[in-house]
Write a protein that holds these residues in place. Structure first.
Motif, PDB file in Angstrom:
ATOM      1  N   THR A  13       0.873  -1.123   0.027  1.00  0.00           N
ATOM      2  CA  THR A  13       0.135  -0.035   0.006  1.00  0.00           C
ATOM      3  C   THR A  13       1.010   1.321   0.180  1.00  0.00           C
ATOM      4  OG1 THR A  13      -1.815   1.183   1.035  1.00  0.00           O
ATOM      5  CG2 THR A  13      -0.076  -0.042   2.675  1.00  0.00           C
ATOM      6  N   SER A  14       0.149   2.415  -0.438  1.00  0.00           N
ATOM      7  CA  SER A  14       0.984   3.490  -0.313  1.00  0.00           C
ATOM      8  C   SER A  14       0.898   4.168   0.977  1.00  0.00           C
ATOM      9  CB  SER A  14       0.346   4.517  -1.378  1.00  0.00           C
ATOM     10  OG  SER A  14      -1.243   4.591  -0.947  1.00  0.00           O
ATOM     11  N   ASP A  15       0.270   3.806   2.160  1.00  0.00           N
ATOM     12  CA  ASP A  15       0.367   4.326   3.409  1.00  0.00           C
ATOM     13  C   ASP A  15       0.221   3.176   4.251  1.00  0.00           C
ATOM     14  OD1 ASP A  15       0.222   5.822   5.585  1.00  0.00           O
ATOM     15  OD2 ASP A  15      -1.122   7.569   4.933  1.00  0.00           O
ATOM     16  N   PRO A  16       1.106   2.554   4.869  1.00  0.00           N
ATOM     17  CA  PRO A  16       0.905   1.532   5.514  1.00  0.00           C
ATOM     18  C   PRO A  16       0.475   2.031   7.169  1.00  0.00           C
ATOM     19  CG  PRO A  16       3.320   2.139   5.540  1.00  0.00           C
ATOM     20  CD  PRO A  16       2.564   2.756   4.245  1.00  0.00           C
ATOM     21  N   MET A  39      13.129  -1.915   6.595  1.00  0.00           N
ATOM     22  CA  MET A  39      11.978  -1.464   6.213  1.00  0.00           C
ATOM     23  C   MET A  39      10.673  -1.417   7.016  1.00  0.00           C
ATOM     24  SD  MET A  39      11.180  -5.478   4.802  1.00  0.00           S
ATOM     25  CE  MET A  39       9.805  -5.292   3.765  1.00  0.00           C
ATOM     26  N   ASP A  40       9.692  -0.737   6.418  1.00  0.00           N
ATOM     27  CA  ASP A  40       8.512  -0.642   7.332  1.00  0.00           C
ATOM     28  C   ASP A  40       7.515  -1.654   7.089  1.00  0.00           C
ATOM     29  OD1 ASP A  40       6.270   0.055   8.773  1.00  0.00           O
ATOM     30  OD2 ASP A  40       6.060   2.159   8.124  1.00  0.00           O
ATOM     31  N   TYR A  41       7.728  -2.974   7.694  1.00  0.00           N
ATOM     32  CA  TYR A  41       6.609  -4.102   7.489  1.00  0.00           C
ATOM     33  C   TYR A  41       6.076  -4.135   9.081  1.00  0.00           C
ATOM     34  CZ  TYR A  41       5.174  -8.400   5.642  1.00  0.00           C
ATOM     35  OH  TYR A  41       4.510  -9.521   5.024  1.00  0.00           O
ATOM     36  N   ARG A  42       4.648  -4.104   8.970  1.00  0.00           N
ATOM     37  CA  ARG A  42       3.774  -4.313  10.185  1.00  0.00           C
ATOM     38  C   ARG A  42       3.055  -5.595  10.083  1.00  0.00           C
ATOM     39  NH1 ARG A  42       2.964   1.249  11.866  1.00  0.00           N
ATOM     40  NH2 ARG A  42       4.392   2.574  10.755  1.00  0.00           N
ATOM     41  N   GLY A  53       0.723  -9.374   6.673  1.00  0.00           N
ATOM     42  CA  GLY A  53       1.681  -8.036   6.736  1.00  0.00           C
ATOM     43  C   GLY A  53       1.268  -6.950   5.809  1.00  0.00           C
ATOM     44  N   ILE A  54       1.584  -5.794   6.190  1.00  0.00           N
ATOM     45  CA  ILE A  54       1.381  -4.511   5.599  1.00  0.00           C
ATOM     46  C   ILE A  54       2.588  -3.802   5.458  1.00  0.00           C
ATOM     47  CG2 ILE A  54       0.280  -2.415   5.932  1.00  0.00           C
ATOM     48  CD1 ILE A  54      -1.884  -3.692   8.012  1.00  0.00           C
ATOM     49  N   MET A  55       2.759  -3.334   4.114  1.00  0.00           N
ATOM     50  CA  MET A  55       4.077  -2.784   3.816  1.00  0.00           C
ATOM     51  C   MET A  55       3.853  -1.810   2.607  1.00  0.00           C
ATOM     52  SD  MET A  55       5.907  -5.683   1.754  1.00  0.00           S
ATOM     53  CE  MET A  55       7.442  -4.781   1.410  1.00  0.00           C
ATOM     54  N   THR A  56       4.937  -0.978   2.520  1.00  0.00           N
ATOM     55  CA  THR A  56       4.986  -0.087   0.932  1.00  0.00           C
ATOM     56  C   THR A  56       6.169  -0.672   0.393  1.00  0.00           C
ATOM     57  OG1 THR A  56       5.009   2.022   0.361  1.00  0.00           O
ATOM     58  CG2 THR A  56       6.502   1.561   2.212  1.00  0.00           C
ATOM     59  N   LEU A  57       6.255  -0.349  -0.941  1.00  0.00           N
ATOM     60  CA  LEU A  57       7.376  -0.816  -1.754  1.00  0.00           C
ATOM     61  C   LEU A  57       8.053   0.515  -2.406  1.00  0.00           C
ATOM     62  CD1 LEU A  57       5.733  -3.984  -3.217  1.00  0.00           C
ATOM     63  CD2 LEU A  57       7.650  -4.019  -1.692  1.00  0.00           C
TER      64      LEU A  57
END
Length: 254
Positions: A13-16, A39-42, A53-57
């Motif tokens: 997503t564009s905004d985790p 990385m911002d991985y939730r 998981g929720i992340m941006t790329l």
């Protein structure tokens, strides 16, 4: 974890941060930072059990719009990726290790629906009951020709057919089993902009879940609609544009 089972789910997503807040409210997940370096991985939890998981790329890797993806367990990621390519599918990301977690690849079936292959590094926890609140209760393929898709997935993962439902002008809705229980369905969807997998998150009350989607900035695209077995569903879009669905029962009127 058996070959052919869906074992993990991931939102790109564009905004985790906003997505984590939305799904926490709508589905009831507890979302926490994973602690993975660089990385911002939730991680989304049901109780103490991580389920997604929720992340941006980076922009070159980000899908055209935010999207949910499912991971399918295999015995050998490299071999299965080659089989998929030989069968007319596509390898979008070649097999790669996630240290201490496992090995994965990003692929698509011959009609273009994207999913991941995965083999874990250790013994996974037992699966959650499919209709437990917060779990992923259904996996639905929207595709250009469900019969061709069925032939591909049956060959690749050993899935077996379950009941088929006649949807009138919309054609056949074919249920399938990945292990011993029905886990999803597939249909020909000529209205879809491209073939895709849709994932259903379980809520304890479909009406309350629907209202949470609306209240927290999402959009209800279809439903609530009753499905065989007495459950109700909606199809929806999160505030960033990710497609998802909810499934649950209706609570009786007080």
């Amino acid at each position: 974890m058996k070959q052919g089972d869906f074992v993990w789910y991931e939102l790109c997503t564009s905004d985790p941060v906003a997505a984590a807040e939305f799904y926490s409210k709508v589905v009831g997940w507890t979302v926490k930072p994973s602690g993975l370096p660089g990385m911002d991985y939730r991680l989304a939890f049901v109780g103490d059990r991580p389920v997604a998981g929720i992340m941006t790329l980076p922009p070159p890797q980000m899908p055209p719009r935010p999207a949910w993806f499912g991971y399918i367990a295999v015995d050998d990621v490299d071999a299965k990726a080659k089989q998929i390519e030989a069968a007319g599918g596509t390898i979008h990301k070649t097999p790669e290790d996630i240290p201490t977690i496992g090995r994965f690849a990003v692929v698509a079936d011959p009609q273009g629906a994207v999913f991941m292959l995965f083999k874990g590094a250790g013994e996974p926890p037992p699966p959650l009951p499919m209709m437990k609140t917060g779990s992923i209760g259904w996996h639905e393929l929207h595709t250009g020709d469900w019969e061709k898709s069925w032939a591909f997935y049956e060959r690749m993962f050993g899935w077996s057919k379950d009941a088929a439902h006649d949807m009138g002008p919309m054609g056949t809705y074919q249920l399938f089993k990945a292990s011993s229980l029905p886990t999803g369905g597939m249909m020909t969807d000529k209205t879809a902009p491209h073939p895709y997998w849709l994932y259903y998150f379980v809520v304890d009350d479909i009406d309350a879940g629907t209202e949470r989607v609306k209240a927290d900035g999402g959009t209800v695209l279809m439903g609530p609609q009753e499905v065989p077995g007495g459950a109700w569903i909606i199809n929806a879009q999160d505030p960033q544009g990710g497609m998802f669905a909810l499934v649950g029962m209706k609570k009786p009127d007080a």
